[in-house]
Design a protein around this motif. Structure first.
Motif, PDB file in Angstrom:
ATOM      1  N   PRO A 149      -9.569 -92.115   6.852  1.00 26.92           N
ATOM      2  CA  PRO A 149      -9.888 -90.796   6.304  1.00 26.92           C
ATOM      3  C   PRO A 149     -10.710 -89.944   7.277  1.00 26.92           C
ATOM      4  CG  PRO A 149     -11.411 -92.420   5.430  1.00 26.92           C
ATOM      5  CD  PRO A 149     -10.416 -93.170   6.278  1.00 26.92           C
ATOM      6  N   ILE A 150     -10.599 -88.658   7.090  1.00 28.11           N
ATOM      7  CA  ILE A 150     -11.425 -87.681   7.802  1.00 28.11           C
ATOM      8  C   ILE A 150     -11.936 -86.689   6.770  1.00 28.11           C
ATOM      9  CG2 ILE A 150     -11.420 -85.739   9.420  1.00 28.11           C
ATOM     10  CD1 ILE A 150      -9.493 -87.195  11.152  1.00 28.11           C
ATOM     11  N   THR A 151     -13.194 -86.314   6.882  1.00 24.03           N
ATOM     12  CA  THR A 151     -13.748 -85.286   6.015  1.00 24.03           C
ATOM     13  C   THR A 151     -14.239 -84.139   6.885  1.00 24.03           C
ATOM     14  OG1 THR A 151     -14.421 -86.944   4.378  1.00 24.03           O
ATOM     15  CG2 THR A 151     -15.432 -84.761   4.219  1.00 24.03           C
ATOM     16  N   LEU A 152     -13.644 -82.959   6.703  1.00 26.12           N
ATOM     17  CA  LEU A 152     -14.050 -81.776   7.442  1.00 26.12           C
ATOM     18  C   LEU A 152     -15.243 -81.134   6.752  1.00 26.12           C
ATOM     19  CD1 LEU A 152     -11.223 -82.376   8.538  1.00 26.12           C
ATOM     20  CD2 LEU A 152     -10.773 -79.923   8.547  1.00 26.12           C
ATOM     21  N   LEU A 153     -16.213 -80.737   7.541  1.00 20.71           N
ATOM     22  CA  LEU A 153     -17.409 -80.067   7.042  1.00 20.71           C
ATOM     23  C   LEU A 153     -17.244 -78.579   7.319  1.00 20.71           C
ATOM     24  CD1 LEU A 153     -19.965 -82.597   8.604  1.00 20.71           C
ATOM     25  CD2 LEU A 153     -18.926 -82.681   6.318  1.00 20.71           C
ATOM     26  N   ILE A 154     -17.097 -77.808   6.269  1.00 19.43           N
ATOM     27  CA  ILE A 154     -16.755 -76.389   6.392  1.00 19.43           C
ATOM     28  C   ILE A 154     -17.906 -75.544   5.844  1.00 19.43           C
ATOM     29  CG2 ILE A 154     -15.083 -74.629   5.700  1.00 19.43           C
ATOM     30  CD1 ILE A 154     -13.068 -76.971   5.343  1.00 19.43           C
ATOM     31  N   ASP A 155     -18.341 -74.576   6.653  1.00 20.81           N
ATOM     32  CA  ASP A 155     -19.478 -73.759   6.234  1.00 20.81           C
ATOM     33  C   ASP A 155     -19.038 -72.645   5.284  1.00 20.81           C
ATOM     34  OD1 ASP A 155     -18.403 -71.701   7.782  1.00 20.81           O
ATOM     35  OD2 ASP A 155     -19.850 -71.922   9.413  1.00 20.81           O
ATOM     36  N   ARG A 156     -19.991 -71.827   4.882  1.00 23.55           N
ATOM     37  CA  ARG A 156     -19.714 -70.798   3.879  1.00 23.55           C
ATOM     38  C   ARG A 156     -18.779 -69.706   4.382  1.00 23.55           C
ATOM     39  NH1 ARG A 156     -25.988 -69.964   1.908  1.00 23.55           N
ATOM     40  NH2 ARG A 156     -26.272 -72.036   0.992  1.00 23.55           N
ATOM     41  N   ARG A 157     -18.646 -69.579   5.689  1.00 25.00           N
ATOM     42  CA  ARG A 157     -17.736 -68.584   6.263  1.00 25.00           C
ATOM     43  C   ARG A 157     -16.307 -69.113   6.365  1.00 25.00           C
ATOM     44  NH1 ARG A 157     -22.262 -68.539   9.221  1.00 25.00           N
ATOM     45  NH2 ARG A 157     -21.317 -69.878  10.796  1.00 25.00           N
ATOM     46  N   GLY A 158     -16.123 -70.399   6.055  1.00 20.32           N
ATOM     47  CA  GLY A 158     -14.797 -70.983   6.147  1.00 20.32           C
ATOM     48  C   GLY A 158     -14.493 -71.594   7.495  1.00 20.32           C
ATOM     49  N   ASP A 159     -15.529 -71.805   8.334  1.00 20.59           N
ATOM     50  CA  ASP A 159     -15.352 -72.404   9.652  1.00 20.59           C
ATOM     51  C   ASP A 159     -15.685 -73.887   9.608  1.00 20.59           C
ATOM     52  OD1 ASP A 159     -14.744 -69.898  10.642  1.00 20.59           O
ATOM     53  OD2 ASP A 159     -16.786 -69.504  11.332  1.00 20.59           O
ATOM     54  N   GLU A 160     -14.926 -74.673  10.356  1.00 21.15           N
ATOM     55  CA  GLU A 160     -15.236 -76.096  10.471  1.00 21.15           C
ATOM     56  C   GLU A 160     -16.382 -76.258  11.465  1.00 21.15           C
ATOM     57  OE1 GLU A 160     -13.433 -80.253  12.222  1.00 21.15           O
ATOM     58  OE2 GLU A 160     -12.001 -78.736  11.563  1.00 21.15           O
ATOM     59  N   ILE A 161     -17.467 -76.872  11.020  1.00 22.54           N
ATOM     60  CA  ILE A 161     -18.620 -77.057  11.902  1.00 22.54           C
ATOM     61  C   ILE A 161     -18.773 -78.513  12.336  1.00 22.54           C
ATOM     62  CG2 ILE A 161     -19.879 -75.023  11.106  1.00 22.54           C
ATOM     63  CD1 ILE A 161     -21.469 -76.782   9.228  1.00 22.54           C
TER      64      ILE A 161
END
Length: 201
Positions: A149-161
């Protein structure tokens, strides 16, 4: 009728745009290149492309309605035992994290689509997670998901950080700081790495 010079200029501009697109795609792939378990933080935020996701009825549903919230985008598949192992914790946490404007989305990358995801959810007693599916091949390539599995961490602007590779103990103390910082919009740091199931420390 355009002159030869105008045609060449247009071709040069088009070639430049295509090159820029190729470089952008390669930078995303490079950013997603690690395949070993752990927390990876990007040097700068990476805008996510529109994702062709479907709900349990096959209707298009993207991440756009979640704009303004941080997002955990978990990529999983029914054939991936570590993926399935972390789904119950994500299911339990979803309503709790929603109070802090942190959305949890579990995106199934199964060829069986919604039917396979629904069967897995039923077997595990999943109640809070919504069924989200998409074409495994295109989404895997688009998101640079070399392993699951991979979990993407996405900020409030919709960008992957950043992203976490491997099955995470999401309810453990190691993940609490990461989730709190993501929800609050604070910078993520390497010392916030959550515990990865089965990883040696």
């Amino acid at each position: 009728m355009p002159s030869d010079r105008q045609i060449l200029t247009r071709r040069a501009v088009l070639g430049g745009l295509l090159l820029a697109a190729a470089l952008a795609a390669s930078s995303r792939t490079a950013a997603a290149a690690p395949a070993t378990a752990g927390l990876y933080l990007h040097p700068s935020p990476i805008p996510l492309p529109p994702l062709d996701m479907r709900d349990g009825d096959g209707k298009p549903v993207g991440l756009e309605p979640l704009h303004g919230q941080a997002i955990l985008l978990n990529l999983w598949a029914s054939w991936c035992a570590p993926c399935v192992a972390e789904l119950p914790a994500l299911d339990r946490m979803k309503p709790l994290l929603a109070r802090n404007r942190l959305a949890v989305v579990a995106l199934a990358l199964d060829r069986g689509g919604a039917a396979t995801a629904r069967a897995t959810f039923a077997r595990l007693g999943i109640q809070s997670l919504d069924i989200r599916t998409g074409d495994p091949r295109s989404l895997t390539e688009m998101l640079g998901a070399r392993v699951l599995p991979i979990t993407l961490l996405i900020d409030r602007r919709g960008d992957e950080i950043g992203r976490v590779i491997g099955a995470v103990d999401w309810e453990g103390p190691g993940a609490a700081r990461l989730l709190a910082a993501l929800a609050e919009g604070r910078p993520l740091t390497a010392d916030m790495a959550p515990t990865i199931a089965g990883a040696r420390r």
